[in-house]
Write a protein that holds these residues in place. Structure first.
Motif, PDB file in Angstrom:
ATOM      1  N   SER A   1       0.825  -1.212   0.000  1.00  0.00           N
ATOM      2  CA  SER A   1       0.000   0.000   0.000  1.00  0.00           C
ATOM      3  C   SER A   1       0.856   1.257   0.000  1.00  0.00           C
ATOM      4  N   VAL A   2       1.939   1.251   0.776  1.00  0.00           N
ATOM      5  CA  VAL A   2       2.836   2.407   0.784  1.00  0.00           C
ATOM      6  C   VAL A   2       3.463   2.599  -0.593  1.00  0.00           C
TER       7      VAL A   2
ATOM      8  N   PHE B   1      -5.586   8.233  -3.110  1.00  0.00           N
ATOM      9  CA  PHE B   1      -4.459   8.400  -2.195  1.00  0.00           C
ATOM     10  C   PHE B   1      -4.928   8.316  -0.740  1.00  0.00           C
ATOM     11  N   ILE B   2      -6.021   9.025  -0.431  1.00  0.00           N
ATOM     12  CA  ILE B   2      -6.566   8.981   0.932  1.00  0.00           C
ATOM     13  C   ILE B   2      -6.954   7.548   1.302  1.00  0.00           C
ATOM     14  N   TYR B   3      -7.550   6.834   0.346  1.00  0.00           N
ATOM     15  CA  TYR B   3      -7.954   5.445   0.588  1.00  0.00           C
ATOM     16  C   TYR B   3      -6.741   4.558   0.862  1.00  0.00           C
ATOM     17  N   ILE B   4      -5.687   4.714   0.048  1.00  0.00           N
ATOM     18  CA  ILE B   4      -4.512   3.839   0.197  1.00  0.00           C
ATOM     19  C   ILE B   4      -3.797   4.086   1.521  1.00  0.00           C
ATOM     20  N   ILE B   5      -3.607   5.360   1.893  1.00  0.00           N
ATOM     21  CA  ILE B   5      -2.911   5.620   3.154  1.00  0.00           C
ATOM     22  C   ILE B   5      -3.753   5.168   4.346  1.00  0.00           C
ATOM     23  N   THR B   6      -5.072   5.123   4.151  1.00  0.00           N
ATOM     24  CA  THR B   6      -5.930   4.565   5.199  1.00  0.00           C
ATOM     25  C   THR B   6      -5.708   3.063   5.312  1.00  0.00           C
TER      26      THR B   6
ATOM     27  N   VAL C   1      -2.980   1.483   4.761  1.00  0.00           N
ATOM     28  CA  VAL C   1      -1.692   1.248   5.436  1.00  0.00           C
ATOM     29  C   VAL C   1      -1.906   1.135   6.939  1.00  0.00           C
ATOM     30  N   GLY C   2      -2.642   2.111   7.509  1.00  0.00           N
ATOM     31  CA  GLY C   2      -2.900   2.069   8.944  1.00  0.00           C
ATOM     32  C   GLY C   2      -3.809   0.927   9.343  1.00  0.00           C
ATOM     33  N   ILE C   3      -4.851   0.679   8.538  1.00  0.00           N
ATOM     34  CA  ILE C   3      -5.801  -0.387   8.848  1.00  0.00           C
ATOM     35  C   ILE C   3      -5.127  -1.753   8.813  1.00  0.00           C
ATOM     36  N   ALA C   4      -4.176  -1.931   7.898  1.00  0.00           N
ATOM     37  CA  ALA C   4      -3.483  -3.224   7.795  1.00  0.00           C
ATOM     38  C   ALA C   4      -2.742  -3.552   9.088  1.00  0.00           C
ATOM     39  N   ILE C   5      -2.090  -2.556   9.672  1.00  0.00           N
ATOM     40  CA  ILE C   5      -1.366  -2.781  10.929  1.00  0.00           C
ATOM     41  C   ILE C   5      -2.354  -3.010  12.074  1.00  0.00           C
ATOM     42  N   ILE C   6      -3.468  -2.297  12.069  1.00  0.00           N
ATOM     43  CA  ILE C   6      -4.492  -2.493  13.095  1.00  0.00           C
ATOM     44  C   ILE C   6      -5.064  -3.907  13.006  1.00  0.00           C
TER      45      ILE C   6
END
Length: 304
Positions: free
Chosen positions: A77-78, A103-108, A110-115
């Motif tokens: 995603s990054v 872009f907003i969706y993809i960076i979201t 990134v965070g959701i994947a770690i969560i």
């Protein structure tokens, strides 16, 4: 836009965000050590750490497939998000209508994947870290989204390339200056560094979201975090402070790397000289900044 430009600029973007990110992480570790009066690790230590972790045993604390796949999703995603940032020119490698929403969706993601990784690990410390990361994520991401929408209103386009081109040509107005200030003030929270590393607080929750990770999965999450630092710093330097841009691609890359180094150095100073905030303090700061940043949209609608 020709096909050669897309390939060339894509390679440059991926190289800076993914390949150089461990070097910039090593740079921050060295600077932080010097500020604290230590020698610190060599600048290439982060590369050694990732390579070493890739060769370690991949321990599985749960059979949940999300736990196995999410760390790799965060790196991918990054890399995808990096292709939407202009580095070699005013236009990014991928330039199409509505790319700011992608872009907003993809960076979201990134965070959701770690969560998701932390939530699937079935560890109580990871649960706490995941809940903290979710709260931080929901409070800080809107600031960047509002700033991008402010640029879109000013430029009359939802393409990142058009926003940067308009900003570069017309210069800052009140609404864009306000959006730029808000993004800068939220940058430390976006990259998850002290005083906003609450989801990974080693002394409190034993690295929280990372506690059950090992081997290649741990390497991917660490690599994703390093790359995310470079990505968000590039968002600030290339979209909200796009000057100067020349007709020489190589010179543009050098200028970008210089601006990126300066922003990362400032971020490292903030990290080294400040204590970690409590989660309630961080949320109050982010939500106040988010409400304040809404002013930029109203000003942009008024043409100011």
């Amino acid at each position: 836009m020709n096909f050669g430009f897309i390939i060339y600029s894509s390679i440059v973007n991926l190289f800076i965000v993914l390949i150089l990110s461990p070097f910039f992480d090593g740079f921050t570790r060295k600077v932080r050590a010097l500020i604290h009066g230590r020698v610190g690790p060599p600048p290439l230590q982060s590369y050694y750490d990732i390579i070493k972790l890739m060769g370690k045993e991949d321990l599985k604390s749960t059979i949940n497939p999300l736990f196995r796949l999410s760390p790799y999703l965060s790196v991918v995603s990054v890399g995808m998000a990096s292709l939407l940032i202009p580095i070699t020119d005013l236009i990014p490698p991928l330039n199409f209508w509505g790319d700011i929403f992608l872009f907003i969706y993809i960076i979201t993601v990134v965070g959701i994947a770690i969560i998701i990784t932390a939530s699937a690990s079935e560890n109580p410390f990871a649960y706490i870290g995941a809940s903290r990361k979710m709260m931080l994520h929901l409070s800080v991401e809107p600031i960047l989204a509002i700033a991008l929408i402010t640029g879109a209103i000013n430029a009359g386009s939802f393409r990142i390339g058009d926003i940067v081109s308009w900003y570069y040509t017309n210069g800052p107005n009140v609404s864009m200056l306000l959006a730029t200030v808000c993004v800068f003030l939220s940058l430390q929270a976006l990259i998850g560094k002290i005083p906003f590393d609450i989801s990974e607080a080693e002394q409190e929750i034993a690295e929280g979201v990372l506690i059950e990770l090992s081997g290649p999965k741990y390497a991917c999450v660490k690599w994703s975090n390093m790359s995310r630092q470079v990505l968000f710093c590039l968002v600030f330097t290339q979209i909200f402070c796009p000057w100067p841009i020349t007709t020489n691609f190589l010179l543009n890359i050098v200028i970008t790397l210089f601006k990126l180094t300066v922003i990362i150095f400032i971020s490292t100073l903030i990290e080294a000289l400040n204590p970690r905030l409590r989660i309630d303090q961080a949320l109050k700061y982010n939500l106040t900044l988010a409400l304040f940043s809404l002013t930029s949209i109203f000003l942009a609608l008024l043409g100011v």
